[in-house]
Design an enzyme around this catalytic site. Structure first.
Site, short mmCIF file in Angstrom:
data_model
loop_
_atom_site.label_atom_id
_atom_site.label_comp_id
_atom_site.label_asym_id
_atom_site.label_seq_id
_atom_site.Cartn_x
_atom_site.Cartn_y
_atom_site.Cartn_z
CG LEU A 18 -10.99 -5.69 -10.94
CD1 LEU A 18 -10.75 -4.19 -10.95
CD2 LEU A 18 -11.80 -6.12 -9.72
CG MET B 69 -1.19 -7.41 -6.79
SD MET B 69 -0.57 -6.44 -8.20
CE MET B 69 0.52 -7.64 -8.95
CG LEU C 74 -4.17 -7.13 -17.16
CD1 LEU C 74 -4.93 -6.78 -15.91
CD2 LEU C 74 -3.46 -8.48 -17.02
CG ASN D 145 -3.71 -0.45 -12.48
OD1 ASN D 145 -3.54 -0.69 -11.28
ND2 ASN D 145 -3.05 -1.10 -13.42
CG HIS E 288 1.40 -1.93 -15.55
ND1 HIS E 288 1.05 -3.17 -15.05
CD2 HIS E 288 2.36 -2.14 -16.47
CE1 HIS E 288 1.79 -4.09 -15.65
NE2 HIS E 288 2.58 -3.50 -16.52
N GLY F 121 0.78 -1.24 0.00
CA GLY F 121 0.00 0.00 0.00
C GLY F 121 0.81 1.28 0.00
CD GLU G 16 5.07 2.06 -9.05
OE1 GLU G 16 3.98 1.83 -8.50
OE2 GLU G 16 5.88 1.15 -9.30
NE ARG H 122 -12.32 -13.17 -13.36
CZ ARG H 122 -11.02 -13.25 -13.10
NH1 ARG H 122 -10.48 -12.41 -12.25
NH2 ARG H 122 -10.27 -14.14 -13.69
C1 GAR Z 1 3.52 -1.10 -7.39
O1 GAR Z 1 4.82 -1.15 -7.90
C2 GAR Z 1 2.51 -1.10 -8.50
O2 GAR Z 1 2.93 -0.40 -9.64
C3 GAR Z 1 2.38 -2.57 -8.78
O3 GAR Z 1 2.42 -3.20 -7.54
C4 GAR Z 1 3.19 -2.39 -6.65
C5 GAR Z 1 2.34 -2.14 -5.43
O4 GAR Z 1 3.07 -1.49 -4.42
N1 GAR Z 1 1.16 -2.86 -9.46
C6 GAR Z 1 1.00 -3.84 -10.33
O5 GAR Z 1 1.89 -4.63 -10.61
C7 GAR Z 1 -0.37 -3.94 -10.94
N2 GAR Z 1 -0.40 -4.90 -11.98
P1 GAR Z 1 2.32 -0.77 -3.23
O6 GAR Z 1 1.32 -1.80 -2.66
O7 GAR Z 1 3.40 -0.47 -2.25
O8 GAR Z 1 1.64 0.44 -3.78
#
Ligand code: GAR
Length: 190
Positions: free
Chosen positions: A93, A90, A144, A107, A109, A12, A174, A65
């Site tokens: 949907l 993760m 996706l 989202n 990525h 998170g 990010e 699902r």
């Molecule tokens: C992040 O790096 C995000 O970009 C990636 O998971 C990590 C979550 O980190 N998301 C994906 O791979 C989505 N397909 P966080 O829980 O610390 O934000």
């Protein structure tokens, strides 16, 4: 004030970055809820400690699902969001869920889309010999990691990088990019 609900599955840290940005003066949005599909998601504790409503919709307790998606939508709709923000969420949907929130679901990525949709993005970027990696904020659509892009940030891939060192460099971006992109969307600038 626009209402944001964030979906997480784990650490998170992007959710934290958005919560902290929203707390700043002049922000046009507030995080009104954090929903996780994993009861053990570390990010839930951060949200609770900041007075944000949390909910867990554990995908393991649903037979299909569609049933999971319906329970997730019910938890989300109870929080009446204007914008849904996936932050390390993760689960894939289903089409009906995506359609319900289409145009108001973002989202992040960890790649420079359209390169490397899916998993293991940093390892794949290194193995492909790319000079750069990065992250993309995009609207969620049925396909996706293919929705319209809102913002991207790039970092160099350095000699000696492995997927962990590269992931750490991208994660810094990010945390900078996602709050900016969320704000742009909330203010109608995206
Ligand atoms: C992040 O790096 C995000 O970009 C990636 O998971 C990590 C979550 O980190 N998301 C994906 O791979 C989505 N397909 P966080 O829980 O610390 O934000």
């Amino acid at each position: 004030m626009k209402r944001i609900v964030i979906l997480i599955s784990g650490r998170g840290s992007n959710m934290e970055a958005i919560v902290q940005a929203c707390a700043a003066e002049g922000w046009p949005a507030q995080v009104v809820g954090v929903v996780s599909n994993r009861p053990e998601a570390a990010g839930l504790a951060f949200a609770q400690s900041h007075g944000i409503a949390t909910a867990v919709v554990d995908h393991k307790t649903f037979a299909s699902r569609d049933e999971f998606d319906a329970a997730l939508a019910a938890a989300i709709d109870g929080l009446a969001p204007d914008l849904l923000v996936l932050a390390g969420f993760m689960r894939i949907l289903g089409a009906a869920f995506v359609q319900r929130y289409e145009g108001r679901m973002l989202n992040i990525h960890p790649s420079l889309l359209p390169a490397f949709p899916g998993l293991h993005t940093h390892r794949r970027a290194i193995e492909a010999g790319c000079a750069e990696a990065g992250c993309t904020v995009h609207y969620v659509t049925a396909e996706l990691d293919h929705g319209p892009m809102v913002a991207q940030a790039a970092v160099p891939i350095l000699p000696g990088d492995d997927e962990h060192s590269l992931a750490a460099r991208v994660l810094v971006e990010e945390h900078r990019l996602y709050p900016q992109a969320v704000r742009a969307v909330v203010e109608g600038r995206a």
